[in-house]
Motif scaffolding. Structure first.
Motif, PDB file in Angstrom:
ATOM      1  N   PRO A 143       0.770  -1.328  -0.021  1.00 52.60           N
ATOM      2  CA  PRO A 143      -0.220   0.577   0.146  1.00 52.60           C
ATOM      3  C   PRO A 143       0.922   1.743  -0.278  1.00 52.60           C
ATOM      4  O   PRO A 143       1.967   1.353   0.116  1.00 52.60           O
ATOM      5  N   LYS A 144       0.168   1.704  -0.730  1.00 52.28           N
ATOM      6  CA  LYS A 144       1.117   2.794  -0.449  1.00 52.28           C
ATOM      7  C   LYS A 144       1.284   3.770   0.504  1.00 52.28           C
ATOM      8  O   LYS A 144       0.103   4.309   1.737  1.00 52.28           O
ATOM      9  N   PRO A 145       2.031   4.949   1.307  1.00 53.52           N
ATOM     10  CA  PRO A 145       2.515   5.407   2.192  1.00 53.52           C
ATOM     11  C   PRO A 145       1.740   6.248   2.662  1.00 53.52           C
ATOM     12  O   PRO A 145       1.074   7.085   1.402  1.00 53.52           O
ATOM     13  N   SER A 146       1.014   6.613   3.680  1.00 55.61           N
ATOM     14  CA  SER A 146       0.138   7.802   3.730  1.00 55.61           C
ATOM     15  C   SER A 146       1.224   9.010   4.296  1.00 55.61           C
ATOM     16  O   SER A 146       0.954   8.304   5.614  1.00 55.61           O
ATOM     17  N   PHE A 147       1.112  10.160   3.512  1.00 55.31           N
ATOM     18  CA  PHE A 147       1.329  11.027   4.471  1.00 55.31           C
ATOM     19  C   PHE A 147       0.689  12.165   5.336  1.00 55.31           C
ATOM     20  O   PHE A 147      -0.061  12.723   3.785  1.00 55.31           O
ATOM     21  N   SER A 148       0.699  12.352   6.040  1.00 56.52           N
ATOM     22  CA  SER A 148       0.487  13.326   6.475  1.00 56.52           C
ATOM     23  C   SER A 148       0.588  14.446   6.423  1.00 56.52           C
ATOM     24  O   SER A 148       0.104  15.730   7.335  1.00 56.52           O
ATOM     25  N   ILE A 149       1.990  15.243   6.162  1.00 57.56           N
ATOM     26  CA  ILE A 149       2.703  16.234   5.939  1.00 57.56           C
ATOM     27  C   ILE A 149       1.917  17.036   4.558  1.00 57.56           C
ATOM     28  O   ILE A 149       3.282  16.496   3.299  1.00 57.56           O
ATOM     29  N   THR A 150       0.959  17.497   3.999  1.00 57.83           N
ATOM     30  CA  THR A 150       0.472  17.789   2.861  1.00 57.83           C
ATOM     31  C   THR A 150       1.137  19.073   2.416  1.00 57.83           C
ATOM     32  O   THR A 150       0.912  19.806   3.302  1.00 57.83           O
ATOM     33  N   LYS A 151       0.965  19.456   0.898  1.00 57.30           N
ATOM     34  CA  LYS A 151       1.185  21.206   0.793  1.00 57.30           C
ATOM     35  C   LYS A 151      -0.104  22.169   1.205  1.00 57.30           C
ATOM     36  O   LYS A 151       0.001  23.146   1.449  1.00 57.30           O
TER      37      LYS A 151
END
Length: 677
Positions: free
Chosen positions: A39-47
């Motif tokens: 599964p793709k890693p979920s990044f909580s640091i978004t643009k």
């Protein structure tokens, strides 16, 4: 891999940010495509989070975002493994490096903390091939920040210094991977770096008066030039047989493989010396003699090997006095030869010494690290004042009066170099002089900061502090004063970078404590893959072609060790347990389960006792209430009927109560109907 697109440059000559965002997006898409089964890693640091954090005007929202960013910082620290040197099941460096470099786009204390974390992680983590895509991603991001943010400002700021230090560690790791031959499949990544390296090359002159940054930038450019030449133009390099034959026949180089990079003997013997110290081998003295025999290679154009050799030898000097003496003798000879050639105006075109100042600054950093982190107090003291015991250390602390005779260079310790460079500083002095003076002063400021709170080394810190005070009071050269200001600004609080009161950042690493050890360990496995043998691998084939003054004895081949296996007799055992013996964690879990069950049983028994007590009390209360109710009914009956009987109780008459008349009461009379008559 995505198709390479040429960069978009605006009217100011700066690479467009849209192009960089497309590159980052394509980089992550290609990485996720290679790992499609996960599964793709979920990044909580978004643009959106970064934009809100940097441009919000609402104090309440700003506090909320700052608290969220701090939680992200704590999570990234754990995933980086900062307390375990990057090891552990909870550590996943490629993903967290991407999160941290994104988090570093937030302004203020979050940016400083993220960059400090990234610098510390790149310093102490081990070398792993799986880190290469993330390293190229970090290199691209750091170069982008330098080219598009730092170059637009007319002054030097602390974030710019941290970015350059991080970039130095990144390209230092890439160079070690290059020596292993691991960059052949990353040509597309190297192509992406070229526009940024091109911009960095033309802005290199802006760092000329800051040797601490200039040397790192020089290393980045020289490393990228070498790697790109070998990897991107490998076909052309292979076709030029003349150059290949010249390098392969050069006795001053050792070829790693058929098309690999040729390392010089200085680096090879430095790694050999470190291996001897690590494994306590008796060949150390012989290896150090060979290393000094190749000291001329420190003045050749392949100064990347010289930097690695100094790093590795510096790690050995932290553990062994002979290695420290060799390191100091090597640098003293280098300084004498370079400065004498310049003073006599000789033709030294054979040795390109335009990079000599970088070697001097690198050595000043290494000897400062030895003075701080050496294993024994004798090693630390020797790195500070040298081997000469004829003079007291207080005499060496005093800056030399320029009116008296200039002292000669009698060593390469910190105070010896300080005295030598300070006596020769002038407005028109050579760059090697003022760069060496700058490097010693700059690193002494950082050493004084690092020794704060260490009661065991108060004497060392007091000596350094007194020397720095003399420099502040008597040195008028603006370049040396700049070294003091830059070092203090790098260590002080970001809110007041040029304040007089030092407020150190606890999360920032002053020196790179582990990268030298990691490089030495990695190169040792590369050069000497069979470290389990009793002796170092022999280099007789190479050493036979070298013009040496000393005769080298041929090493006898190591005897093969025979492993003898003894099969134990288990015939007396009736039966064996097929289940594996429980390990520590299994036994700990079982013990914990027993404790939990024991307390659970005690809780259940206590709960049952409480329920029984409550039930008995309820029954007693119910009976008491029923008794009171009956008494109330009797009182009301007596009050209304004046009777003492119980309700529904029938009182028999006198005739009914007589037992003799009781039978007559039930006697039936005969019928007197007419039919009976």
């Amino acid at each position: 891999m995505p198709v390479y697109k040429p960069p978009v440059v605006n009217k100011f000559g700066v690479i467009s940010s849209t192009y960089h965002e497309e590159l980052l997006k394509s980089n992550f898409e290609s990485a996720n495509r290679r790992k499609c089964q996960k599964p793709k890693p979920s990044f909580s640091i978004t643009k959106e989070f970064i934009l809100r954090f940097n441009h919000t005007d609402n104090p309440a929202e700003e506090e909320e975002l700052l608290e969220q960013a701090r939680k992200l910082i704590v999570r990234c620290k754990r995933k980086l493994g900062l307390k375990t040197l990057g090891s552990g099941k909870h550590v996943h460096l490629p993903t967290v490096w991407a999160e941290v470099i994104y988090l570093a786009q937030c302004k203020g204390e979050i940016q400083d903390e993220a960059l400090n974390m990234l610098h510390a992680s790149l310093d102490h983590v081990s070398f792993d091939y799986d880190q290469l895509p993330a390293l190229f991603f970090l290199a691209e991001s750091v170069l982008y920040r330098l080219c598009c943010d730092a170059f637009m400002k007319g002054y030097l700021y602390s974030v710019e210094i941290k970015l350059v230090k991080i970039g130095y560690l990144i390209f230092l790791r890439l160079f070690v991977f290059f020596l292993h031959g691991h960059l052949e499949s990353f040509k597309q990544h190297l192509l992406r770096l070229q526009p940024y390296l091109y911009a960095l090359y033309f802005s290199e002159s802006s760092y000329y008066k800051y040797p601490n940054i200039f040397s790192n930038v020089q290393f980045i450019l020289k490393t990228s030039e070498l790697i790109c030449k070998r990897e991107l133009h490998s076909e052309l390099f292979a076709e030029s047989s003349d150059e290949t034959e010249d390098l392969s026949s050069d006795p001053n180089h050792l070829q790693l493989d058929k098309r690999g990079y040729e390392v010089n003997h200085l680096l090879w013997h430095s790694v050999a010396a470190w291996s001897c110290v690590q494994h306590n081998r008796p060949q150390l003295s012989e290896v150090l003699d060979h290393l000094l025999f190749h000291k001329m290679q420190l003045r050749t154009k392949c100064w990347l090997d010289s930097v690695l050799a100094l790093l590795v030898l510096g790690e050995a000097a932290k553990l062994n006095m002979a290695c420290l003496k060799t390191l100091m003798d090597l640098m003293a000879d280098f300084l004498k030869s370079v400065l004498s050639a310049q003073n006599q105006e000789e033709d030294y075109s054979t040795y390109d010494i335009s990079w000599a100042s970088d070697i001097i600054f690198t050595y000043s950093t290494i000897i400062a690290e030895v003075c701080l982190y050496a294993a024994t107090s004798d090693l630390r003291k020797t790195a500070l004042i040298g081997f000469c015991s004829c003079k007291s250390p207080q005499q060496d602390n005093i800056l030399t009066d320029k009116s008296v005779e200039l002292p000669e260079l009698d060593g390469a310790s910190i105070l010896t170099l300080l005295k030598y460079f300070s006596s020769r500083i002038s407005d028109n002095c050579d760059k090697v002089i003022w760069t060496g003076y700058y490097g010693v002063v700059y690193n002494m400021v950082k050493m004084s900061w690092e020794l704060q709170g260490d009661e065991e080394q108060d004497g060392l810190r007091n000596m350094i502090w007194q020397t720095l005070q003399k420099i502040k009071d008597y040195e008028e050269d603006p370049r040396i004063q700049c070294a003091l200001v830059i070092a203090q600004a790098e260590l002080n609080d970001p809110s007041d970078p040029f304040g007089t009161k030092a407020t150190p950042n606890s999360g920032e690493e002053v020196f790179s404590k582990y990268i030298g050890w990691r490089i030495a360990n990695t190169l040792s496995r590369l050069f000497f893959p069979s470290l389990d043998l009793m002796a170092l691998p022999s280099k007789t084939q190479v050493e036979r072609d070298l013009p040496r003054k000393h005769i080298i004895k041929e090493q006898q081949p190591a005897k093969k060790r025979v492993l003898r296996f003894i099969l134990k007799d288990y015939s007396s055992v009736v039966e064996h347990s097929m289940s594996p013996y429980p390990n520590f964690f299994t036994k700990a879990d079982k013990k914990l389960e027993e404790i939990i069950n024991h307390h659970w049983q005690k809780d259940m028994e206590a709960r049952k006792r409480e329920e029984a007590t409550c039930e008995a009390q309820n029954q007693k209360d119910k009976e008491e209430k029923e008794k009171i109710r009956f008494q109330e009914i009797m009182k009301q009956r007596e009050r209304k009927l004046n009777k003492q009987t119980k309700p529904y109780e029938i009182i028999p008459s006198a005739k009914e109560s007589d037992p003799e008349n009781k039978c007559e009461f039930y006697k039936l009379e005969p019928s007197t109907t007419p039919d009976a008559k």
